[in-house]
Design a protein around this motif. Structure first.
Motif, PDB file in Angstrom:
ATOM      1  N   ALA A 246     -21.498  35.596 -27.165  1.00 33.85           N
ATOM      2  CA  ALA A 246     -20.456  36.593 -27.408  1.00 33.85           C
ATOM      3  C   ALA A 246     -19.738  36.961 -26.131  1.00 33.85           C
ATOM      4  O   ALA A 246     -18.512  37.078 -26.093  1.00 33.85           O
ATOM      5  CB  ALA A 246     -21.080  37.846 -28.024  1.00 33.85           C
ATOM      6  N   ALA A 247     -20.487  37.138 -25.062  1.00 37.17           N
ATOM      7  CA  ALA A 247     -19.867  37.503 -23.792  1.00 37.17           C
ATOM      8  C   ALA A 247     -18.938  36.410 -23.310  1.00 37.17           C
ATOM      9  O   ALA A 247     -17.840  36.679 -22.819  1.00 37.17           O
ATOM     10  CB  ALA A 247     -20.943  37.779 -22.743  1.00 37.17           C
TER      11      ALA A 247
ATOM     12  N   ASP B 211     -20.840  43.779 -35.913  1.00 40.66           N
ATOM     13  CA  ASP B 211     -19.775  42.817 -36.196  1.00 40.66           C
ATOM     14  C   ASP B 211     -20.392  41.531 -36.734  1.00 40.66           C
ATOM     15  O   ASP B 211     -20.798  40.652 -35.981  1.00 40.66           O
ATOM     16  CB  ASP B 211     -18.952  42.530 -34.944  1.00 40.66           C
ATOM     17  N   ALA B 212     -20.451  41.424 -38.036  1.00 45.63           N
ATOM     18  CA  ALA B 212     -21.047  40.244 -38.657  1.00 45.63           C
ATOM     19  C   ALA B 212     -20.205  39.000 -38.438  1.00 45.63           C
ATOM     20  O   ALA B 212     -20.714  37.876 -38.530  1.00 45.63           O
ATOM     21  CB  ALA B 212     -21.240  40.481 -40.161  1.00 45.63           C
ATOM     22  N   THR B 213     -18.915  39.175 -38.126  1.00 46.68           N
ATOM     23  CA  THR B 213     -18.058  38.013 -37.887  1.00 46.68           C
ATOM     24  C   THR B 213     -18.320  37.379 -36.536  1.00 46.68           C
ATOM     25  O   THR B 213     -17.965  36.225 -36.307  1.00 46.68           O
ATOM     26  CB  THR B 213     -16.569  38.400 -37.939  1.00 46.68           C
ATOM     27  N   ASN B 214     -18.893  38.116 -35.618  1.00 46.94           N
ATOM     28  CA  ASN B 214     -19.135  37.657 -34.252  1.00 46.94           C
ATOM     29  C   ASN B 214     -17.846  37.319 -33.502  1.00 46.94           C
ATOM     30  O   ASN B 214     -17.892  36.636 -32.482  1.00 46.94           O
ATOM     31  CB  ASN B 214     -20.056  36.428 -34.229  1.00 46.94           C
ATOM     32  N   MET B 215     -16.699  37.753 -34.018  1.00 45.57           N
ATOM     33  CA  MET B 215     -15.458  37.321 -33.377  1.00 45.57           C
ATOM     34  C   MET B 215     -14.315  38.325 -33.491  1.00 45.57           C
ATOM     35  O   MET B 215     -13.199  38.024 -33.077  1.00 45.57           O
ATOM     36  CB  MET B 215     -15.020  35.981 -33.955  1.00 45.57           C
TER      37      MET B 215
ATOM     38  N   ASP C 274     -23.078  26.891 -34.465  1.00 48.49           N
ATOM     39  CA  ASP C 274     -24.450  26.463 -34.219  1.00 48.49           C
ATOM     40  C   ASP C 274     -25.244  27.523 -33.474  1.00 48.49           C
ATOM     41  O   ASP C 274     -26.438  27.720 -33.736  1.00 48.49           O
ATOM     42  CB  ASP C 274     -24.462  25.152 -33.438  1.00 48.49           C
ATOM     43  N   LEU C 275     -24.596  28.194 -32.535  1.00 50.45           N
ATOM     44  CA  LEU C 275     -25.279  29.240 -31.778  1.00 50.45           C
ATOM     45  C   LEU C 275     -25.719  30.377 -32.687  1.00 50.45           C
ATOM     46  O   LEU C 275     -26.829  30.892 -32.575  1.00 50.45           O
ATOM     47  CB  LEU C 275     -24.364  29.759 -30.677  1.00 50.45           C
ATOM     48  N   VAL C 276     -24.839  30.786 -33.586  1.00 48.22           N
ATOM     49  CA  VAL C 276     -25.189  31.851 -34.525  1.00 48.22           C
ATOM     50  C   VAL C 276     -26.310  31.386 -35.444  1.00 48.22           C
ATOM     51  O   VAL C 276     -27.269  32.123 -35.712  1.00 48.22           O
ATOM     52  CB  VAL C 276     -23.956  32.284 -35.346  1.00 48.22           C
ATOM     53  N   GLY C 277     -26.205  30.164 -35.925  1.00 48.97           N
ATOM     54  CA  GLY C 277     -27.215  29.643 -36.833  1.00 48.97           C
ATOM     55  C   GLY C 277     -28.586  29.522 -36.212  1.00 48.97           C
ATOM     56  O   GLY C 277     -29.608  29.633 -36.904  1.00 48.97           O
TER      57      GLY C 277
ATOM     58  N   SER D 156     -27.796  37.212 -41.014  1.00 52.33           N
ATOM     59  CA  SER D 156     -28.170  35.826 -41.282  1.00 52.33           C
ATOM     60  C   SER D 156     -26.942  34.933 -41.136  1.00 52.33           C
ATOM     61  O   SER D 156     -25.800  35.409 -41.123  1.00 52.33           O
ATOM     62  CB  SER D 156     -28.729  35.697 -42.704  1.00 52.33           C
ATOM     63  N   TYR D 157     -27.169  33.629 -41.069  1.00 48.92           N
ATOM     64  CA  TYR D 157     -26.041  32.704 -40.953  1.00 48.92           C
ATOM     65  C   TYR D 157     -25.155  32.781 -42.191  1.00 48.92           C
ATOM     66  O   TYR D 157     -23.921  32.684 -42.094  1.00 48.92           O
ATOM     67  CB  TYR D 157     -26.530  31.273 -40.750  1.00 48.92           C
ATOM     68  N   GLU D 158     -25.769  32.967 -43.342  1.00 48.47           N
ATOM     69  CA  GLU D 158     -24.995  33.081 -44.575  1.00 48.47           C
ATOM     70  C   GLU D 158     -24.116  34.327 -44.541  1.00 48.47           C
ATOM     71  O   GLU D 158     -22.952  34.290 -44.988  1.00 48.47           O
ATOM     72  CB  GLU D 158     -25.935  33.124 -45.782  1.00 48.47           C
TER      73      GLU D 158
END
Length: 545
Positions: free
Chosen positions: A16-17, A145-149, A429-432, A440-442
């Motif tokens: 994220a950073a 932030d579940a979107t990570n973005m 892939d990093l999130v997963g 979760s990834y889902e």
């Protein structure tokens, strides 16, 4: 040394950073060159670290007992020594500590996670040590932030419109900017820490070791911004300060940027939030500017009009009510240079409705509809600072032009999709593979897909408001909601929600905290939403499907 078990625990934080830092490097590179000349574009970090083409790779090497002790005492935010490997290069005796306000307190009180944000300070133990020119770096934990973005997307929008930073005196309102994110003596924004993951402003009611800070209305984490990140009149700030109170409900002490009188004490919250050393002469220039701005006098003299209009356009588009557009005067940077004021953005993890997942209009439950149709010509709740611009026909047209550019070029023209796909390809892939993720990834996939839909619907509404087919003011939408873009099928909580007990929805249930029943909050939670935008006195279950 810390085993692989512990190193992998912060892998996604590093991701994220890196994404956000790369965006911030690009966002401010031109302005750094303007302020500091060629020195600003020859620092090694530009080629070594900050490129949106890759994700930074960071390993933390640390004595295991120290690591455990740091996590067990995270609330104290004390530094420990570690070695840091950044993209294969090792830096020794680096300071590391957990960081945050509400995000930190929430994780401390959550027995199921120790996923903290961290601050790395390369010169904490070794004077003058930097990471290719950077002395501090922030590793954020993607709180709420579940979107990570979200923040990466928002700052890409700012970059697209060319929002810049200025040299001058700086004041920060709201949360402490751990990471010193703006240019500092020719260096890259340290840690690019605008984007904080769900943190609350200093000054809210989270007790610090059970004690009340002197002079505070609420127990708080009461720290000064670490590093004083803004250049003052072209010079680097002198060291770090501490024990400065920031974060005020309802704009007390001038943080709402409303002119009241010429008494400098009426704006004490602004001065208390200083990031550079300022004096009464600086303060008088700020008050003089606020006075003239409130009267609509010589706006070009007292405001960086073009930059502020760009700020307004992005900020309004992304519907971030955890700010001046909500009911708390925080989460922005105020710059003054030669009597001219500028606003710079900060903290967008709760954008796209993260603070306002409900509401009613004309007695009808709106849910996401109120967010998607957030009125573009009445975007700010408690501040009059922007009124003169919105009331000026020329500036209003210019502001509308920037909004239209975001709609037609950034969203409809494919820039948003391109940025979104790039980020997805870098972080999927990093999130997963992240063992400590809040979602979760889902859930991440669902949130990321929901972000696309919300951005597209928001663009459709903004376009309609610009064309006049949808009312562009709160009052107009209250009187006629017939043409509002329908958001009844949108569940904003899917993208993450603020909660006092953890980083996201996982394990909490949607009836917990903010996502389930929007309502007024204590100062220790989050600010209530503007009454003009949503009636939060009534529970609104329609915001959650």
């Amino acid at each position: 040394m810390v085993t692989n078990k512990y190193i992998t625990r912060i892998a996604s934080v590093i991701m994220a950073a890196a994404v956000i830092l790369c965006l911030m490097a690009s966002l401010f590179s031109d302005k750094l060159q303007e302020v500091y000349g060629n020195n600003a574009v020859t620092m090694k970090y530009e080629s070594k670290l900050f490129s949106t083409d890759q994700i930074m790779d960071i390993d933390i090497l640390m004595d295991e007992d120290d690591w455990n002790d740091m996590l067990e005492n995270a609330i104290s935010e004390e530094y420990y020594s570690c070695d840091v490997v950044v993209n294969g290069k090792t830096f020794y005796s680096v300071g590391i500590r957990p960081k945050g306000n509400t995000s930190l307190s929430s994780i401390v009180n959550d027995p199921d996670t120790d996923r903290y944000s961290f601050k790395l300070e390369f010169d904490h133990y070794i004077e003058g040590q930097t990471c290719y020119g950077l002395d501090k770096l922030i590793l954020n934990n993607n709180y709420a932030d579940a979107t990570n973005m979200k923040e990466a997307i928002v700052y890409d929008m700012y970059q697209y419109l060319g929002v810049d930073g200025k040299d001058g005196d700086g004041w920060q309102m709201g949360e402490k900017p751990d990471g010193e994110d703006f240019p500092q003596k020719g260096e890259m924004p340290d840690g690019a820490d605008f984007p904080q993951k769900g943190e609350m402003p200093d000054g809210e009611d989270f007790p610090q070791k059970g004690e009340m800070p002197d002079g505070a209305d609420f127990p708080q984490k009461d720290e000064m911004p670490d590093g004083e990140d803004f250049p003052q009149m072209g010079e680097a700030p002198n060291g770090e300060a501490a024990d400065i109170k920031m974060g005020i409900m309802g704009g007390n002490g001038g943080s709402d940027l409303n002119y009241t009188d010429d008494d400098l004490d009426s704006y004490s919250t602004i001065w208390d939030g200083e990031i550079t050393d300022t004096d009464k002469k600086d303060h008088k220039r700020v008050v003089e500017a606020l006075k003239n701005i409130s009267e609509g006098t010589d706006l070009e003299t007292y405001m960086d009009v073009d930059n502020i209009l760009k700020y307004m356009a992005v900020h309004t588009f992304v519907v971030n009510d955890d700010s001046l557009s909500g009911t708390m005067a925080h989460n922005y940077y105020l710059y003054e240079y030669n009597g001219k004021l500028n606003i710079l953005p900060w903290d967008y993890n709760l954008s796209f409705g993260g603070m306002s997942m409900g509401g009613k209009m004309g007695g009808q439950s709106l849910g996401a509809t109120s967010v998607i149709n957030d009125a573009i010509d009445t975007p700010f709740s408690i501040t009059d600072f922007f009124n003169a611009l919105l009331e000026n026909e020329e500036y209003l047209e210019q502001y509308h032009g920037y909004l239209n550019e975001l709609v037609e070029k950034y969203v409809n023209g494919g820039e948003f999709e391109k940025t979104y796909e790039r980020i997805r390809s870098q972080i999927d892939d990093l999130v997963g593979n992240d063992p400590t993720a809040f979602y979760s990834y889902e859930e991440y996939e669902e949130a990321a897909n929901m972000l696309i839909e919300v951005v597209q619907l928001r663009a459709k509404s903004v376009s309609g408001q610009l064309a006049g087919t949808i009312p562009s003011t709160d009052e107009g939408q209250q009187q006629d909601s017939s043409n509002l873009i329908d958001g009844s099928d949108i569940d904003l909580s899917v993208m993450g929600s603020f909660s006092g007990g953890g980083g996201g929805n996982e394990g909490q249930g949607k009836d917990n905290g903010f996502a389930g029943t929007p309502q007024p909050f204590d100062a220790g939670d989050v600010s209530p939403i503007s009454e003009e935008k949503a009636d939060l006195q009534d529970s609104n279950q329609d915001s959650v499907k």
